[in-house]
Design an enzyme around this catalytic site. Structure first.
Site, PDB file in Angstrom:
ATOM      1  NE  ARG A   1      42.166  36.812  42.818  1.00 34.36           N
ATOM      2  CZ  ARG A   1      42.390  36.101  43.727  1.00 34.36           C
ATOM      3  NH1 ARG A   1      41.841  36.753  44.446  1.00 34.36           N
ATOM      4  NH2 ARG A   1      42.786  34.551  43.616  1.00 34.36           N
TER       5      ARG A   1
ATOM      6  CG  ASP B   1      33.652  37.348  53.184  1.00 38.17           C
ATOM      7  OD1 ASP B   1      34.234  36.451  54.208  1.00 38.17           O
ATOM      8  OD2 ASP B   1      33.798  38.471  52.266  1.00 38.17           O
TER       9      ASP B   1
END
Ligand SMILES: C[S@@+](CC[C@H](N)C(=O)[O-])C[C@H]1O[C@@H](n2cnc3c(N)ncnc32)[C@H](O)[C@@H]1O
Length: 269
Positions: free
Chosen positions: A36, A139
Site C-alpha cells: 500500500r 469517514d
C-alpha cells in the site's frame, strides 16, 4: 527497484497508525503495508520507508494520505440484509409520531451505506416528504469521502441492485457507470471524522440510529470500548446501534441490549 519494508520500519508505521487512527495492525500485515505504501515512496522519489515515515511525521497534514493508503474500504449496497428487514418495522413504529429521525453512518466508506439508508427510507416511508430526516455520513479517509460525495458507481458495484431501485434512484452516467440522483444526495451530509481521535463534543443532538458497521474489527479491545462508550452517549433514548455481523459488543457494555442480530438498544427501553 522494489524497496523492502523492514520489520523496524513496519513497527514505526504500526505505532503511528495506532496512535493516529486507532487501527491495530497485526504482524501479518507487513506485506500489505509494504504494497500500500510502495507507490507513495516511489512518487516522492524516496530511498526507504523510513524516509516516508519521517516525511509523514514532519508533515502531519499528510496523515490523511496515510489513512487513505492503509484503510480497507470494502462495502456494498444493502449490506447486512437482516438489519434492513428489522428496520422496516422499527422505524415506522418508533418515529411515525414525530416524523423526525437523525441517522449517522459512522464509517461510510465510498457511500453505499448512507445511500442505502436514503433509498431505504424512501421505500418504506410513502410520506417521506413530510418527514424531518438528517443523515450524517463520516469517514476517516478523504479519498473515500470524495468518491461517496460523487456517488458514481460501476455496474459491478450495483450487481444485485433491484432494477426498480436502479431506475428510480440512479441516472446512467457512462457505458459502465451510474450516478446517484440528487434527491438522495441532498439527504446526506458527508464529513470527515476520526472515530478514535475525533472530538465527540461536536455532536450537539442525540442520534436515533448509529450505523457503525465493519470498522470496529480494525480496533483493539481498549479502543473498541472507548468507541462504544462515545457512541452510547450519543444515542437517543429509544435509539439503536447497528454493527457488522462479524463484530460483537457482548460483554463490552451491558448498558446496550441486543434486540436483533448485530442491533443494540439502550437498556430500559
Ligand atoms: C470496511 S469499511 C466499512 C464500510 C461500511 N460501514 C460497511 O459496513 O459497509 C471500513 C471504513 O472504516 C473507515 N475507518 C477506519 N478507521 C477509522 C477511524 N478511526 N475513524 C473513522 N473511520 C475509520 C475506513 O476508512 C473504511 O472506509
Amino acid at each position: 527497484m522494489n524497496i523492502k519494508l523492514s520489520q523496524r520500519e513496519f513497527s514505526l508505521f504500526k505505532e503511528l497508525i495506532y496512535a493516529e487512527f486507532g487501527i491495530s495492525l497485526s504482524e501479518k500485515k507487513i506485506a500489505l503495508v509494504q504494497s500500500r505504501l510502495h507507490k507513495w515512496v516511489k512518487a516522492l522519489e524516496l530511498n526507504s520507508f523510513k524516509e516516508l515515515y519521517e516525511h509523514v511525521v514532519a508533515n502531519p497534514h499528510e496523515l490523511v494520505l496515510l489513512a487513505d493508503a492503509i484503510t480497507t474500504n470494502v462495502t456494498s449496497f444493502f449490506r447486512e440484509e437482516n438489519q434492513w428487514i428489522f428496520l422496516e418495522k422499527f422505524i415506522p413504529k418508533n418515529y411515525s409520531h414525530t416524523k423526525k429521525i437523525r441517522i449517522w453512518s459512522a464509517a461510510c466508506s465510498t457511500g453505499q451505506e448512507p445511500y442505502t439508508i436514503a433509498m431505504f427510507l424512501h421505500e418504506i416511508l410513502p410520506d417521506i416528504k413530510s418527514w424531518d430526516i438528517k443523515i450524517l455520513a463520516t469517514d476517516l479517509s478523504h479519498e473515500v469521502l470524495r468518491k461517496a460525495k460523487k456517488g458514481e458507481y460501476k455496474k459491478k458495484d450495483l450487481e444485485g441492485m433491484p432494477k426498480k431501485l436502479l431506475n428510480k434512484y440512479f441516472i446512467k452516467h457512462s457505458l459502465d457507470s451510474y450516478i446517484i440522483k440528487n434527491e438522495l444526495k441532498n439527504m446526506i451530509l458527508f464529513r470527515s471524522f476520526n472515530l478514535v481521535a475525533g472530538d465527540y463534543k461536536i455532536f450537539k443532538n442525540p442520534i436515533d440510529l448509529i450505523f457503525c458497521r465493519n470498522v470496529m474489527i480494525y480496533f483493539n479491545k481498549h479502543t473498541q470500548l472507548e468507541l462504544i462508550n462515545n457512541l452510547f452517549n450519543l444515542i437517543s433514548s429509544s435509539g439503536l446501534l447497528l454493527i457488522g455481523h462479524s463484530e460483537s459488543i457482548a460483554h463490552k457494555d451491558n448498558r446496550l441490549v441486543p434486540i436483533a442480530p448485530s442491533i443494540y438498544q439502550k437498556r430500559g427501553f
